[in-house]
Design an enzyme around this catalytic site. Structure first.
Site, mmCIF file in Angstrom:
data_model
loop_
_atom_site.group_PDB
_atom_site.id
_atom_site.type_symbol
_atom_site.label_atom_id
_atom_site.label_comp_id
_atom_site.label_asym_id
_atom_site.label_seq_id
_atom_site.Cartn_x
_atom_site.Cartn_y
_atom_site.Cartn_z
ATOM 1 N N ASN A 17 0.803 -1.223 0.000
ATOM 2 C CA ASN A 17 0.000 0.000 0.000
ATOM 3 C C ASN A 17 0.835 1.272 0.000
ATOM 4 O O ASN A 17 0.281 2.370 0.065
ATOM 5 C CB ASN A 17 -0.937 0.013 1.212
ATOM 6 C CG ASN A 17 -0.193 0.131 2.534
ATOM 7 O OD1 ASN A 17 1.021 -0.001 2.595
ATOM 8 N ND2 ASN A 17 -0.937 0.380 3.607
ATOM 9 N N LYS A 18 2.153 1.145 -0.069
ATOM 10 C CA LYS A 18 3.010 2.324 0.050
ATOM 11 C C LYS A 18 3.087 3.104 -1.264
ATOM 12 O O LYS A 18 2.565 2.697 -2.300
ATOM 13 C CB LYS A 18 4.401 1.906 0.510
ATOM 14 C CG LYS A 18 4.450 1.430 1.960
ATOM 15 C CD LYS A 18 4.006 2.507 2.930
ATOM 16 C CE LYS A 18 4.282 2.167 4.387
ATOM 17 N NZ LYS A 18 3.486 1.035 4.874
ATOM 18 N N ILE A 19 3.798 4.232 -1.207
ATOM 19 C CA ILE A 19 3.911 5.140 -2.349
ATOM 20 C C ILE A 19 4.488 4.422 -3.572
ATOM 21 O O ILE A 19 4.122 4.699 -4.707
ATOM 22 C CB ILE A 19 4.765 6.370 -1.960
ATOM 23 C CG1 ILE A 19 4.636 7.502 -2.972
ATOM 24 C CG2 ILE A 19 6.216 6.001 -1.740
ATOM 25 C CD1 ILE A 19 3.430 8.355 -2.784
#
Length: 376
Positions: free
Chosen positions: A187-189
């Site tokens: 779910n990170k950048i």
């Protein structure tokens, strides 16, 4: 109607190309040319000389703290407004996390940190490190935090799990302190599906982390081990995905900023509702955008907004539940000022993923406009 998720992975043809190339090369183990190249590229992006690819950001935090000498029984000062992995990494070493509350932007309050260190030392604690977290993609006030750490001669670890690509005062997230940890969770950048990186200017710390992350195997053919090590290295295949993601990072940040600006417009004239971290945010990577609701002024409360989004099949969530409220750390000392409790109670995080196209965000905007107007 398709459910709208908070921050799903943004992957496509370039990631497929890099992954297939790595697979066909035969390098599928937790080593290889993609890992080496990815380490060099992330180090350059973070403005440091060294990087060690790992299985998670938590693993990077663990070995960063071991690298600065955290021992069982030590105290580590940790931002209370964070995901539990920050505190867990301290516990892995047998050390005691001591939680410090936030300033208005959710990041650790430097003045409260200073007071907490003084108090802990007065109680006889060995304060071995400070771990400051960059919340939701905003780099913390490291000018002030570094000054506190220097005053007390305590090493600083930057938890940059959420701030890759962000910057403050001309310096990138991941460049502060003795070492930093970045995360490539799904779910990170940017993502490698799972993974992380320890980044540092200290070559000896990086070498030691690399040694420990490969089960602390001594050089030579005899499989000799003199230290306890860990299976923390990143797969060459995942590193290939990460390299493709890194090429696209700036465009993904730009898309997340467009999404933030869309939400900014929604709340601009709504009494009692404001964009969290909405001021002085030019250096943020906009990983997640949230709103803060004043329940004494607004027509709705955070619970109403979350229920309204859920009824429309849109994912929303509270901001992090502070560590000083977590049952697993009920006995941990904490220095609180009420800010993180207020943010948890009144904050709502909105869908922010760069993969979301205009039609998806238009749907969220329409729903949010209705809900904030009292039409839950």
């Amino acid at each position: 109607m398709t459910r709208i998720l908070m921050s799903p992975p943004d992957v496509g043809a370039l990631e497929e190309e890099y992954l297939v190339r790595a697979l066909r090369s035969g390098w599928v183990a937790p080593t290889g040319p993609e890992v080496t190249a990815f380490e060099h590229e992330i180090a350059a992006r973070c403005g440091v000389e060294h990087a060690v690819a790992m299985s998670s950001g938590t693993a990077a935090l663990h070995l960063a703290m071991e690298g600065v000498g955290v021992k069982p029984g030590d105290v580590v000062m940790v931002s209370s407004m964070t995901f539990v992995a920050s505190a867990n990494a301290v516990a892995y070493l047998g050390a005691q996390p001591v939680f410090v509350d936030s300033g208005a932007d959710g990041n650790i309050d430097p003045q409260l940190l200073d007071e907490a260190i003084v108090d802990q030392r007065a109680k006889g604690a060995r304060v071995a490190a400070v771990m400051a977290v960059d919340l939701l993609g905003r780099v913390a006030d490291f000018d002030a935090i570094t000054a506190v750490c220097a005053k007390h001669e305590i090493p600083l670890i930057e938890d940059a799990a959420e701030s890759l690509g962000a910057h403050r005062g001309g310096r990138p997230g991941g460049s502060f302190g003795a070492a930093a940890a970045v995360s490539f969770n799904g779910n990170k950048i940017m993502t490698t599906s799972g993974g992380g990186m320890l980044v540092t200017k200290d070559g000896e710390l990086a070498d030691h982390a690399r040694f420990l992350s490969t089960q602390a195997r001594e050089p030579g053919a005899s499989y000799e081990h003199k230290h306890i090590g860990y299976n923390y290295r990143m797969s060459n295949l995942l590193a290939a995905v990460g390299r493709a993601q890194l090429e696209r990072l700036d465009s993904m940040i730009a898309r997340r900023r467009e999404i933030r600006d869309a939400y900014r417009a929604v709340v601009a004239d709504v009494p009692g509702v404001e964009l969290f971290q909405g001021t002085d945010d030019a250096g943020d990577n906009c990983w997640l955008t949230a709103i803060e609701i004043d329940p004494e002024v607004a027509a709705v409360k955070a619970d109403d907004v979350l229920a309204g989004l859920e009824s429309r099949d849109i994912e929303g969530r509270y901001l992090w539940n502070p560590m000083h409220n977590q049952p697993v750390y009920a006995d941990a000392p904490a220095y609180v000022n009420g800010v993180s409790d207020r943010l948890f109670r009144n904050g709502v995080t909105l869908p922010s993923g760069s993969v979301h196209g205009p039609e998806v965000i238009d749907r969220v905007v329409a729903a949010l406009t209705e809900i904030l107007g009292g039409r839950a």
